[in-house]
Design a protein around this motif. Structure first.
Motif, PDB file in Angstrom:
ATOM      1  N   SER A   1      33.545 109.561  62.132  1.00 31.29           N
ATOM      2  CA  SER A   1      32.664 110.363  62.285  1.00 31.29           C
ATOM      3  C   SER A   1      32.921 111.612  61.183  1.00 31.29           C
ATOM      4  O   SER A   1      31.973 112.223  60.763  1.00 31.29           O
ATOM      5  N   ASP A   2      34.100 111.607  60.698  1.00 29.77           N
ATOM      6  CA  ASP A   2      34.598 112.670  60.036  1.00 29.77           C
ATOM      7  C   ASP A   2      34.176 112.244  58.535  1.00 29.77           C
ATOM      8  O   ASP A   2      33.995 113.326  57.662  1.00 29.77           O
ATOM      9  N   ASP A   3      33.869 111.124  58.321  1.00 27.42           N
ATOM     10  CA  ASP A   3      33.563 110.757  56.693  1.00 27.42           C
ATOM     11  C   ASP A   3      32.666 111.312  56.146  1.00 27.42           C
ATOM     12  O   ASP A   3      32.387 111.484  55.040  1.00 27.42           O
ATOM     13  N   VAL A   4      31.641 111.739  56.883  1.00 28.72           N
ATOM     14  CA  VAL A   4      30.364 112.451  56.206  1.00 28.72           C
ATOM     15  C   VAL A   4      30.875 113.611  55.535  1.00 28.72           C
ATOM     16  O   VAL A   4      30.016 114.041  54.559  1.00 28.72           O
ATOM     17  N   ALA A   5      32.033 114.133  55.844  1.00 28.35           N
ATOM     18  CA  ALA A   5      32.335 115.341  54.915  1.00 28.35           C
ATOM     19  C   ALA A   5      32.879 114.786  53.416  1.00 28.35           C
ATOM     20  O   ALA A   5      32.485 115.660  52.670  1.00 28.35           O
ATOM     21  N   LEU A   6      32.913 113.689  53.247  1.00 29.59           N
ATOM     22  CA  LEU A   6      33.071 113.023  51.881  1.00 29.59           C
ATOM     23  C   LEU A   6      31.962 113.303  50.994  1.00 29.59           C
ATOM     24  O   LEU A   6      31.825 113.024  49.920  1.00 29.59           O
ATOM     25  N   GLY A   7      30.737 113.876  51.503  1.00 29.01           N
ATOM     26  CA  GLY A   7      29.624 114.167  50.872  1.00 29.01           C
ATOM     27  C   GLY A   7      29.879 115.179  49.900  1.00 29.01           C
ATOM     28  O   GLY A   7      29.147 115.371  48.869  1.00 29.01           O
ATOM     29  N   PHE A   8      30.924 115.956  49.846  1.00 30.73           N
ATOM     30  CA  PHE A   8      31.451 116.910  49.100  1.00 30.73           C
ATOM     31  C   PHE A   8      31.307 116.237  47.617  1.00 30.73           C
ATOM     32  O   PHE A   8      30.929 116.932  46.777  1.00 30.73           O
ATOM     33  N   ILE A   9      32.121 115.361  47.441  1.00 31.26           N
ATOM     34  CA  ILE A   9      32.072 114.539  46.180  1.00 31.26           C
ATOM     35  C   ILE A   9      30.958 113.272  46.116  1.00 31.26           C
ATOM     36  O   ILE A   9      30.215 113.188  45.077  1.00 31.26           O
ATOM     37  N   GLY A  10      30.682 112.710  47.386  1.00 33.31           N
ATOM     38  CA  GLY A  10      29.803 111.574  47.287  1.00 33.31           C
ATOM     39  C   GLY A  10      28.363 112.025  47.035  1.00 33.31           C
ATOM     40  O   GLY A  10      27.557 111.097  46.730  1.00 33.31           O
TER      41      GLY A  10
ATOM     42  N   LEU B   1      44.258 112.188  49.040  1.00 32.88           N
ATOM     43  CA  LEU B   1      44.640 113.023  50.127  1.00 32.88           C
ATOM     44  C   LEU B   1      46.067 113.645  49.735  1.00 32.88           C
ATOM     45  O   LEU B   1      46.132 114.973  50.052  1.00 32.88           O
ATOM     46  N   GLU B   2      46.565 113.478  48.761  1.00 31.31           N
ATOM     47  CA  GLU B   2      47.835 114.230  48.064  1.00 31.31           C
ATOM     48  C   GLU B   2      46.971 115.543  47.532  1.00 31.31           C
ATOM     49  O   GLU B   2      47.615 116.499  47.448  1.00 31.31           O
TER      50      GLU B   2
ATOM     51  N   LEU C   1      41.060 108.987  54.408  1.00 29.19           N
ATOM     52  CA  LEU C   1      42.422 108.662  54.596  1.00 29.19           C
ATOM     53  C   LEU C   1      43.265 109.908  55.603  1.00 29.19           C
ATOM     54  O   LEU C   1      44.360 109.324  55.999  1.00 29.19           O
ATOM     55  N   LEU C   2      42.625 110.925  55.798  1.00 25.62           N
ATOM     56  CA  LEU C   2      43.428 111.900  56.585  1.00 25.62           C
ATOM     57  C   LEU C   2      43.031 111.418  58.174  1.00 25.62           C
ATOM     58  O   LEU C   2      44.000 111.641  59.072  1.00 25.62           O
ATOM     59  N   THR C   3      42.032 110.924  58.469  1.00 24.82           N
ATOM     60  CA  THR C   3      41.620 110.611  59.960  1.00 24.82           C
ATOM     61  C   THR C   3      40.771 109.369  59.957  1.00 24.82           C
ATOM     62  O   THR C   3      39.651 109.321  60.265  1.00 24.82           O
ATOM     63  N   PRO C   4      41.674 108.301  59.734  1.00 28.31           N
ATOM     64  CA  PRO C   4      41.022 107.079  59.554  1.00 28.31           C
ATOM     65  C   PRO C   4      40.377 106.310  60.752  1.00 28.31           C
ATOM     66  O   PRO C   4      39.579 105.546  60.660  1.00 28.31           O
ATOM     67  N   GLU C   5      40.905 107.043  61.838  1.00 27.41           N
ATOM     68  CA  GLU C   5      40.622 106.611  63.112  1.00 27.41           C
ATOM     69  C   GLU C   5      39.278 107.159  63.679  1.00 27.41           C
ATOM     70  O   GLU C   5      38.592 106.854  64.619  1.00 27.41           O
ATOM     71  N   ASP C   6      38.919 108.272  62.856  1.00 24.76           N
ATOM     72  CA  ASP C   6      37.340 108.755  63.333  1.00 24.76           C
ATOM     73  C   ASP C   6      36.605 108.775  62.208  1.00 24.76           C
ATOM     74  O   ASP C   6      36.613 109.710  61.130  1.00 24.76           O
TER      75      ASP C   6
ATOM     76  N   ASN D   1      30.491 126.559  62.720  1.00 17.93           N
ATOM     77  CA  ASN D   1      30.162 127.221  63.989  1.00 17.93           C
ATOM     78  C   ASN D   1      31.344 126.910  64.942  1.00 17.93           C
ATOM     79  O   ASN D   1      31.322 127.702  65.690  1.00 17.93           O
ATOM     80  N   LEU D   2      32.047 125.532  64.730  1.00 22.84           N
ATOM     81  CA  LEU D   2      33.215 125.289  65.457  1.00 22.84           C
ATOM     82  C   LEU D   2      34.356 125.867  65.181  1.00 22.84           C
ATOM     83  O   LEU D   2      35.578 125.849  65.462  1.00 22.84           O
ATOM     84  N   ASP D   3      34.303 126.972  63.826  1.00 25.24           N
ATOM     85  CA  ASP D   3      35.385 127.458  63.202  1.00 25.24           C
ATOM     86  C   ASP D   3      36.412 126.425  62.848  1.00 25.24           C
ATOM     87  O   ASP D   3      37.737 126.577  63.035  1.00 25.24           O
ATOM     88  N   LEU D   4      36.168 125.374  62.295  1.00 28.31           N
ATOM     89  CA  LEU D   4      37.138 124.242  61.970  1.00 28.31           C
ATOM     90  C   LEU D   4      38.227 125.078  60.747  1.00 28.31           C
ATOM     91  O   LEU D   4      37.476 125.840  59.870  1.00 28.31           O
ATOM     92  N   PRO D   5      39.272 124.968  60.838  1.00 30.26           N
ATOM     93  CA  PRO D   5      40.240 125.839  60.025  1.00 30.26           C
ATOM     94  C   PRO D   5      39.949 125.348  58.644  1.00 30.26           C
ATOM     95  O   PRO D   5      39.701 124.290  58.400  1.00 30.26           O
ATOM     96  N   TYR D   6      39.893 126.576  58.022  1.00 36.30           N
ATOM     97  CA  TYR D   6      39.331 126.176  56.388  1.00 36.30           C
ATOM     98  C   TYR D   6      40.559 125.082  55.563  1.00 36.30           C
ATOM     99  O   TYR D   6      39.911 124.385  54.644  1.00 36.30           O
ATOM    100  N   ASP D   7      41.487 125.155  56.015  1.00 40.91           N
ATOM    101  CA  ASP D   7      42.656 124.171  55.318  1.00 40.91           C
ATOM    102  C   ASP D   7      42.022 122.661  55.671  1.00 40.91           C
ATOM    103  O   ASP D   7      41.867 121.752  54.753  1.00 40.91           O
ATOM    104  N   GLN D   8      41.607 122.363  56.811  1.00 40.53           N
ATOM    105  CA  GLN D   8      41.198 121.322  57.278  1.00 40.53           C
ATOM    106  C   GLN D   8      40.009 120.873  56.727  1.00 40.53           C
ATOM    107  O   GLN D   8      39.637 119.966  56.437  1.00 40.53           O
TER     108      GLN D   8
END
Length: 716
Positions: free
Chosen positions: A313-322, A459-460, A306-311, A289-296
Motif C-alpha cells: 500500500s506504500d508503493d503509491v508514494a513512488l508516484g513522486f518519480i513515476g 534506497l541508499e 524497497l523500504l517496506t516490501p511487505e506493505d 494528516n497523519l503527520d508522517l515523519p518527513y524523513d520517512q
C-alpha cells in the motif's frame, strides 16, 4: 474597509469595477532570477555547446565571422554582422534570424526544432540571462573537475546546521532570533494582530479555509477569558483537521511537479497518461494528516517498494518519480536522457535545494558539482523504469508486467536493467566519457562517496537524502514551510542553496529550526505549531513610517506580510461562503471551473498538456517542471474573469440565495454578508452605502462585488 463613508452612488459603481479587479496584485516577472539562470543552463547553453561551439568559441579557438558564443560578452558583442543577442529585443538579435534561417542558416547542417527556437526567443525576451564570464579555457578532452573539497564544503549550506544556546528566560526560540535581529537594526516590531485578523490568518494558513460565523464567535468568547489558551486550542484543532492535509498537499504537489498527463500527445494516443495519478495526491494528503515523519515521507517516495516490501500500500508514494514526464520514442537514448534529467532535477532541487541538473553537459559553473556527480545520480534513474503496476488481480497484464489498461494501473517505478552510466561529453549521447558508479554527491559525502550496491541505489539515495547528517534536507523543507506562512522564505531562493542562491536572512534561526525539527522526529505538525505560536507570526501587518523607511521589504520581520490568497484558497473560500463546498476527501480529479464541481481545488486535474484555464489564469505553476515558488501576476484576463465569468456570476447568485434564506430584513442581510465574508459587522457608513447601491442594483451584483473585494482576497 471595503465601503467608505461619504461616497456617492456613482463613486460606489466605480468601486464595483475596482473591486472586480482586485484579484490582481503586485506584478512580478513570470520567472524568478534563479529560475531564469536555470532556464539558460537547461535550455540554451546545451544547444550552444552542441551546435555552435565547434565554430564559434574560445573553447575550440574558433571565431568564424568574428563571433564567439561561449561567453555572455561574446554572444552579445556578436561578430562581423553585429550583435548576436540583444537582451529583451528578439527582432534585433541576429542569432534568432540565423536559427530561423531568415538570413544566415545556423546551424548549417539542419534547422533547429521549433520548440528549441521558441526557447531562444523566450530567453532573449526575458533579458537573455547569462552567468558566463569572458574567461574560457580551450578544452581538448574532458578532464576531472579540480575541486578543493575541503574548501567547497565551507559554503554555509554544506555545513551542518547548528542549534544555538539561548537565554533560559526566552519564551520562544523563534522570537529570540527575530527580536535580537530587530534590536540590532534598531527596529520596533508591530504588536499582535487583533482577534479577527489572527483567527482568519490561522484558518487560511493551516487549513486553507475561512472560519465559520460560529467558529469566529467561539474564538472571540474564549479569547476574552484567555487569549493564549484560545489560540492554542484553535491551532490544535486545525492541525488535527482533515482539511490540514488537503491544504498543505498543494505545496508538495508543486514541488514534485505532480501531473496526470503529458505535454505532448499524438492523435488520441493517451498511453503515456496517468488516469490514476490522483491516488498519489491522496497519499500525500493522508501523509500530512497523519503527520508522517518527513524523513520517512521522503524515503517512501523514492524507495517504498524497497523500504517496506511487505506493505504494497506504500508503493503509491513512488508516484513522486513515476508520475514524471514521459516522452514518445522512449527507446531512443536521447529521449531517455531527457527523462533522467527530470528525475535528477526534481530530486536535487526539490529535496536538496541544489541545481544538479546544470551539470548534465559540463561541470557546474558555480557549485562543487562535477558532471560525474550528475551521471552518478542519473544512473540511479537509468536503472529504474516507470511501471503501470496492475491495481489488482483482475487487471489484464502484459508480458512485461505492465497493466494492459492504464485505467487499471498504479503509476509507480521499479528497478530494471541496473547499470552505471557513461559521462556524456557536453551532454551528447554519442560522445561517451568514462563510466561513473551510482553514488551520492561528493560535496555532501565524507571523503569519496561509496558506490551503491543495492539494485538501482534508490534506497541508499533516499537514506542519504533523509539522513540527519545531510546538512540540506531539513533546512530546505523548513525554509519552504516558513515561506508559506510569512510570504517570504528565509532563503529567498528556496530551490537553490548553492552559490547562485541567496544566504539566509536569519541563519541562526534557520539552523535552529532545522535541528529542532529533526530532534522532534521530523514532525511537520510540530514545525507548523512552532511557527504559528511565535509572536513573529502573530504580529499585525500594519505599516509604520519609521520601520518602512528602514526596512520596507520587511527582511527583519518587524510586521507580518500581507498576502494574496492562492487560487486554491480563493476558490475554496468562495464555495465556502456560498455554503456549497463539499467535505468529501480524496478521489478522482475534477475541473475547477465547472459549476457542477464543488470539491476543494486541490482535487483539480493538473495537466501538462492543457492546464485548466481557471488555474492557469491565477498563477498556478506549470506541472511540466519542479516549481520553487508561485509567482503573482496581473493580467486583463483576471479582471475579465471576475467581471464576466459564469463561475463568478453563479457563485454570487448562490451567495445571495444563502443570505436571503438566512436573514429577513435588508439590514440583517447586509450584516450577515459581512459576517460570512469578513468576520465582522459593517460600519454604519458601509451599511448605508450598501443600501444605496441595492436601491439601484440587485443583490447578485452586490454579492459579486463583495466576493471580488480586497478584504475577501487578502490575508492580513
Amino acid at each position: 474597509m471595503f465601503l467608505t463613508s461619504h461616497v456617492s452612488l456613482d463613486r460606489f459603481c466605480t468601486l464595483l469595477l475596482m473591486a472586480a479587479t482586485s484579484l490582481s496584485f503586485v506584478s512580478t516577472d513570470n520567472l524568478l532570477a534563479d529560475d531564469k539562470v536555470e532556464f539558460f543552463e537547461s535550455k540554451i547553453r546545451p544547444v550552444l555547446i552542441e551546435h555552435c561551439y565547434r565554430c564559434h568559441s574560445q573553447e575550440y579557438s574558433e571565431a568564424k565571422g568574428g563571433l564567439t558564443v561561449d561567453t555572455r560578452d561574446g554572444i552579445r558583442r556578436g561578430g562581423d554582422s553585429g550583435p548576436a543577442v540583444v537582451p529583451g529585443k528578439i527582432d534585433e538579435s541576429l542569432l534568432v534570424e540565423a536559427i530561423k534561417y531568415e538570413s544566415f542558416e545556423m546551424p548549417p547542417k539542419s534547422k533547429l526544432p521549433p520548440e528549441t527556437i521558441a526557447h531562444f526567443e523566450k530567453w532573449i525576451k526575458m533579458g537573455a540571462p547569462d552567468p558566463r564570464d569572458e574567461k574560457v579555457d580551450p578544452i581538448i578532452a574532458r578532464k576531472a573537475a579540480e575541486i578543493d573539497w575541503e574548501e567547497a564544503r565551507q559554503h554555509w549550506s554544506f555545513q551542518p546546521p547548528q542549534q544555538t544556546t539561548i537565554p533560559e528566560e526566552a519564551e520562544n526560540r523563534i522570537d529570540y532570533f527575530v527580536d535580537k535581529r530587530l534590536a540590532e537594526e534598531g527596529l520596533q516590531p508591530n504588536g499582535p494582530a487583533d482577534d479577527k485578523t489572527l483567527l482568519r490568518r490561522l484558518y487560511f494558513d493551516l487549513i486553507g479555509l475561512p472560519p465559520t460565523i460560529e467558529e469566529t464567535q467561539e474564538f472571540f468568547e474564549l479569547s476574552k477569558v484567555d487569549r493564549h489558551q484560545a489560540l492554542r486550542t484553535t491551532v490544535n484543532k486545525l492541525l488535527n483537521s482533515p482539511r490540514f492535509g488537503e491544504h498543505w498537499a498543494t505545496l508538495w504537489l508543486d514541488i514534485s511537479r505532480y501531473a496526470e498527463d503529458q505535454a505532448h500527445i499524438v492523435g488520441n494516443n493517451k498511453a503515456l497518461f496517468f488516469p490514476n495519478a490522483y491516488r498519489y495526491r491522496d497519499w500525500v494528503i493522508q501523509a500530512f494528516n497523519l503527520d508522517l515523519p518527513y524523513d520517512q515521507f521522503v524515503k517512501l517516495q523514492l524507495a517504498a517498494d524497497l523500504l517496506t516490501p511487505e506493505d504494497v500500500s506504500d508503493d503509491v508514494a513512488l508516484g513522486f518519480i513515476g508520475l514524471g514526464p514521459k516522452y514518445y520514442r522512449r527507446s531512443s537514448p536521447e529521449v531517455m536522457a531527457d527523462e533522467w534529467e527530470d528525475r535528477v532535477d526534481v530530486v536535487s532541487r526539490g529535496l536538496l535545494g541544489l541545481t544538479v541538473a546544470c551539470a548534465r553537459c559540463h561541470d557546474h559553473k558555480f557549485d562543487p558539482i562535477p558532471t560525474e556527480d550528475y551521471y552518478s545520480l542519473a544512473g540511479v534513474f537509468a536503472s529504474t523504469e516507470m511501471w503501470n503496476r496492475p491495481i489488482d488481480e483482475a487487471a489484464e497484464v502484459k508480458k512485461d508486467g505492465h497493466a494492459e489498461d492504464p485505467e487499471q494501473a498504479l503509476h509507480i517505478i521499479r528497478d530494471k536493467d541496473v547499470h552505471d552510466l557513461n559521462v556524456l561529453i557536453r551532454g551528447d549521447i554519442n560522445t561517451k566519457g568514462e563510466i561513473v558508479p551510482r553514488r551520492f554527491l561528493q560535496v555532501l559525502s565524507e571523503g569519496t562517496p561509496q558506490p551503491y550496491a543495492q539494485g538501482s541505489g534508490r534506497l541508499e539515495l533516499a537514506e542519504q537524502i533523509a539522513s540527519p547528517d545531510n546538512p540540506l534536507t531539513a533546512r530546505v523543507i523548513v525554509n519552504r514551510i516558513w515561506a508559506a506562512y510569512f510570504g517570504a522564505p528565509l532563503v529567498s531562493t528556496p530551490s537553490n542553496f548553492g552559490h547562485l542562491g541567496t544566504s539566509p536572512s536569519h541563519p541562526q534561526l534557520l539552523d535552529d529550526l532545522a535541528v529542532r525539527f529533526m530532534e522532534n522526529g521530523w514532525s511537520l505538525k510540530w514545525l507548523h505549531n512552532e511557527i504559528v505560536s511565535s509572536n513573529a507570526y502573530q504580529r499585525s501587518s500594519d505599516l509604520n513610517d519609521n520601520e518602512m523607511a528602514a526596512d520596507e521589504a520587511n527582511i527583519n520581520l518587524w510586521r507580518m506580510n500581507r498576502r494574496r490568497m492562492t487560487v486554491e484558497q480563493w476558490r475554496d473560500a468562495v464555495l465556502s461562503a456560498t455554503g456549497q463546498l463539499e467535505s468529501s476527501i480524496g478521489g478522482p480529479s475534477m475541473e475547477p471551473d465547472s459549476l457542477e464541481e464543488l470539491r476543494r481545488t486541490v482535487y483539480s486535474v493538473r495537466s501538462r498538456f492543457e492546464l485548466n484555464p481557471l488555474l492557469a489564469m491565477f498563477d498556478f505553476p506549470d506541472p511540466n517542471a519542479h516549481s520553487a515558488r508561485r509567482v503573482e501576476t496581473t493580467t486583463p484576463l483576471q479582471k475579465l474573469f471576475v467581471l464576466n465569468s459564469p463561475f463568478m456570476v453563479a457563485q454570487a447568485d448562490k451567495f445571495q440565495q444563502r443570505i436571503h434564506n438566512s436573514a429577513e430584513t435588508e439590514e440583517e442581510q447586509i450584516d450577515l454578508a459581512y459576517q460570512i465574508l469578513f468576520h465582522r459587522t459593517p460600519e454604519p457608513d458601509e451599511r448605508d452605502l450598501a443600501k444605496k447601491f441595492l436601491a439601484a442594483a440587485d443583490w447578485t451584483q452586490f454579492a459579486q462585488v463583495l466576493l471580488a473585494s480586497n478584504e475577501f482576497l487578502i490575508i492580513d
